[in-house]
Enzyme design. Structure first.
Site, PDB file in Angstrom:
ATOM      1  CG  ASP A  60      -1.655   1.162   1.239  1.00 44.66           C
ATOM      2  OD1 ASP A  60      -2.140   1.955   0.257  1.00 44.66           O
ATOM      3  OD2 ASP A  60      -2.524   1.536   2.430  1.00 44.66           O
ATOM      4  CG  HIS A 103      -3.596   0.637   9.006  1.00 46.65           C
ATOM      5  ND1 HIS A 103      -4.205   1.510   8.567  1.00 46.65           N
ATOM      6  CD2 HIS A 103      -2.548   0.237   8.109  1.00 46.65           C
ATOM      7  CE1 HIS A 103      -3.709   2.157   7.546  1.00 46.65           C
ATOM      8  NE2 HIS A 103      -2.626   1.642   7.153  1.00 46.65           N
ATOM      9  CG  ASP A 169      -8.659  -1.439  11.123  1.00 46.48           C
ATOM     10  OD1 ASP A 169      -7.811  -1.081  10.493  1.00 46.48           O
ATOM     11  OD2 ASP A 169      -9.918  -1.457  11.256  1.00 46.48           O
ATOM     12  NE  ARG A 197      -1.760  12.210   5.398  1.00 44.61           N
ATOM     13  CZ  ARG A 197      -1.939  11.286   5.253  1.00 44.61           C
ATOM     14  NH1 ARG A 197      -1.950   9.964   5.811  1.00 44.61           N
ATOM     15  NH2 ARG A 197      -3.159  10.796   4.372  1.00 44.61           N
ATOM     16  CG  ASP A 199      -3.168   7.000   7.060  1.00 42.76           C
ATOM     17  OD1 ASP A 199      -3.110   7.538   6.332  1.00 42.76           O
ATOM     18  OD2 ASP A 199      -3.179   5.768   7.267  1.00 42.76           O
ATOM     19  CE1 TYR A 203     -13.198   4.382   8.557  1.00 40.05           C
ATOM     20  CE2 TYR A 203     -11.292   5.553   7.480  1.00 40.05           C
ATOM     21  CZ  TYR A 203     -12.633   5.243   7.442  1.00 40.05           C
ATOM     22  OH  TYR A 203     -13.306   5.089   6.468  1.00 40.05           O
ATOM     23  CD  GLU A 240      -6.330  10.340   4.980  1.00 39.16           C
ATOM     24  OE1 GLU A 240      -6.382  10.025   3.961  1.00 39.16           O
ATOM     25  OE2 GLU A 240      -5.888   9.289   6.052  1.00 39.16           O
ATOM     26  CG  HIS A 305      -0.538  10.145  -1.165  1.00 38.80           C
ATOM     27  ND1 HIS A 305      -0.733  11.268  -0.217  1.00 38.80           N
ATOM     28  CD2 HIS A 305      -0.775   8.929  -0.314  1.00 38.80           C
ATOM     29  CE1 HIS A 305      -1.355  10.717   0.841  1.00 38.80           C
ATOM     30  NE2 HIS A 305      -1.310   9.411   1.009  1.00 38.80           N
ATOM     31  CG  ASP A 306      -4.611   8.689  -0.817  1.00 40.23           C
ATOM     32  OD1 ASP A 306      -3.858   7.533  -0.827  1.00 40.23           O
ATOM     33  OD2 ASP A 306      -4.775   8.856   0.400  1.00 40.23           O
TER      34      ASP A 306
END
Ligand code: BGC
Length: 543
Positions: A60, A103, A169, A197, A199, A203, A240, A305-306
């Protein structure tokens, strides 16, 4: 050290694996980035955000981490981190790292220990269930994963993963996991980063709802901010946080939560505005945003980047943006976003790309530039999912675009060689020597913006100009500074009438071209198609 530095910063986001290979192994690395800090400095960036460089199977793009406290051998070593931090400090550039602790990779030793032994202290680092869980949670990558619970043969239980199945997770309700996060932050802060930053924040927050001592999951953010601020008052957390704009205040926590929120709401509306060639979506979106508390700020960007995730738009608006910027199915991802860079979306037209950056840099908040967008790099739709936009930086017209001297078969990704976005056409070296290049224009904008502190520190209002295609803002600060920013999103020349009488003696501080003084006697300003003008009161410039 000024603790509010981030309000007037320009951040440059770098994927270290893709930036510059210093040792010829085919992977970009920390030394390569260190050697190219001059490029960031030339551009005027004051801060660099490094995407993950930690040991990882790279399933990823490095967000699948196996050790948060070291460097993937292909990207460098801890001494390389130190050298990067020292050189960046010397160049006046702050450094942010990616903190990915929602995660881990399933190859992380914690998960390996957890899955192999139910008695292991690491078992409770993750989320398990004997039965498939009906919790209504949808996977973040719905076209790739079927659900968020996957059976693990070795553990004999299901484990949860909001992202890929290879990214289990973490259980943030476990105090040991939160202690690990503090260890990670302390480690990099000691080495000298200016923050992180963070992530996948929502969540993390929802997992932290289970912490008994917390009144709400967002207490986790309070805890993280305090931890960071006690060590470095100037260190920041950029989160994020892709949630509805009405929820942003829950993450700012009146200045005690995240320092900066990545503003997905405004990002999506910028693309709606660009798709329509109309200012209204941006003007209206600004009106719906909360005012960040004094010790906080928004961070804005065009592309990251996404995929360009358009979930903050209505279904009809999303379709509209997709139809304009991603007409082919292959340009889309996960049923909600666009996997292209900004330059190809804008037809490779440097005037339009410059205008889009003028828009970004005139918005209240801290701009984040994506490496390569300053020269108008394209993408590689042959790479799967979001990897399409994570491609090697194009430095020169030489082999592999000057990214690496490795043989093609060793390269982390194939550089884009041919076509209008290939490195023969689009590269740093060429644009550095051309006064009117996109790189030159964006550099001018960045450096000018750094002097216009009203945009970062002040308040803003939308100006009514009667020109539907022009994003028109006035930024004011308490020292009576004023900046007017006008950006024309359409291809047609327009006239802008500033109705506010106080604004009749403005002079240009940045323009896309020369605009001779008007003969009209009212405050009418001309703007070329995709033109932009940033202005200040004459008295401010000629005092
Ligand atoms: C990152 C993605 C990544 C995901 C899972 C996101 O915040 O931006 O690139 O795939 O988190 O780590």
């Amino acid at each position: 050290m000024l603790p509010l530095w981030y309000r007037n910063a320009v951040v440059y986001a770098v994927d270290p694996a893709m930036f510059r290979d210093s040792d010829g192994d085919g992977w970009g690395d920390l030394r390569g980035l260190t050697n190219r800090l001059e490029h960031l400095r030339g551009l005027g960036a004051t801060c660099v955000w490094l995407l993950p460089f930690y040991p990882s199977p790279f399933k990823d793009g490095g967000y699948d981490i196996t050790d948060h406290l070291s460097v993937d051998p292909r990207l460098g070593t801890i001494p390389d981190v130190v050298a990067l931090l020292e050189q960046a400090e010397e160049a006046g550039i702050r450094v942010l790292f990616d903190l990915v602790v929602q995660h881990t990779s399933d190859k992380h030793p914690w998960f390996q220990a957890a899955r192999s032994d139910p008695e292991s202290p690491y078992r409770d680092y993750y989320l398990w269930s004997d039965e498939p869980v009906e919790d209504g949670l949808e996977p973040v990558f719905p076209t790739v994963e079927d659900g968020v619970w996957t059976w693990d043969e070795e553990a004999g239980q299901y484990y949860r993963h909001m992202f890929y199945a290879h990214e289990p997770d973490l259980n943030l309700a476990n105090p040991q996991v939160r202690a690990e996060i503090r260890r990670i932050m302390a480690f990099w802060l000691r080495l000298g980063v200016s923050g992180f930053r963070v992530d996948a924040v929502p969540y993390m927050v929802s997992a932290a709802e289970e912490v008994e001592e917390y009144k709400s999951g967002t207490d986790l953010l309070r805890e993280l901010r305090e931890f960071v601020a006690l060590r470095h008052p100037e260190a920041v957390l950029i989160g994020e946080v892709d949630v509805p704009a009405e929820e942003y205040d829950d993450y700012f926590l009146e200045g005690d939560g995240l320092t900066m929120l990545l503003n997905f709401w405004l990002n999506n509306h910028m693309f709606l505005a660009l798709a329509r060639g109309e200012a209204a979506p941006v003007h209206e979106a600004l009106g719906r945003l909360p005012v960040p508390p004094r010790r906080s700020q928004f961070a804005n960007w065009l592309r990251n980047h996404d995929e360009l995730d358009l979930e903050r738009l209505s279904a009809a608006e999303r379709e509209e943006v997709m139809a304009v910027f991603a007409p082919d199915e292959d340009m889309r991802a996960y049923g909600r976003g666009i996997r292209r860079r900004v330059a190809p979306m804008l037809g490779g037209d440097h005037r339009r790309i410059a205008a889009a950056h003028a828009l970004l840099l005139s918005l209240p908040g801290t701009p984040v530039l994506q490496y390569g967008d300053e020269i108008g790099m394209g993408d590689d739709l042959g790479r799967r999912e979001r990897l399409s936009v994570r491609i090697p930086m194009q430095w020169t017209a030489d082999e592999h675009g000057g990214f690496s001297s490795a043989p093609a078969e060793h390269l982390v990704a194939t550089p884009v060689a041919d076509g209008p976005f290939g490195y023969r056409e689009i590269n740093v070296y060429d644009q550095q020597r051309r006064p009117g290049s996109l790189l030159a224009k964006i550099g001018d904008m960045v450096r000018t913006r750094l002097g216009l502190t009203e945009i970062g520190f002040g308040t803003h209002r939308v100006l009514d100009t009667g020109s539907p295609s022009v994003v028109s803002l006035i930024h004011e600060d308490e020292r009576d500074g004023r900046v007017v920013t006008l950006v024309n999103l359409s291809g047609d020349d327009v006239e802008v009438r500033l109705r506010d009488e106080e604004l009749d003696d403005l002079v240009d501080v940045l323009t896309d071209r020369e605009y001779p003084p008007e003969e009209d006697d009212g405050p009418v300003l001309r703007l070329a198609g995709h033109g932009y003008r940033w202005l200040r009161p004459r008295s401010h410039v000629f005092k």
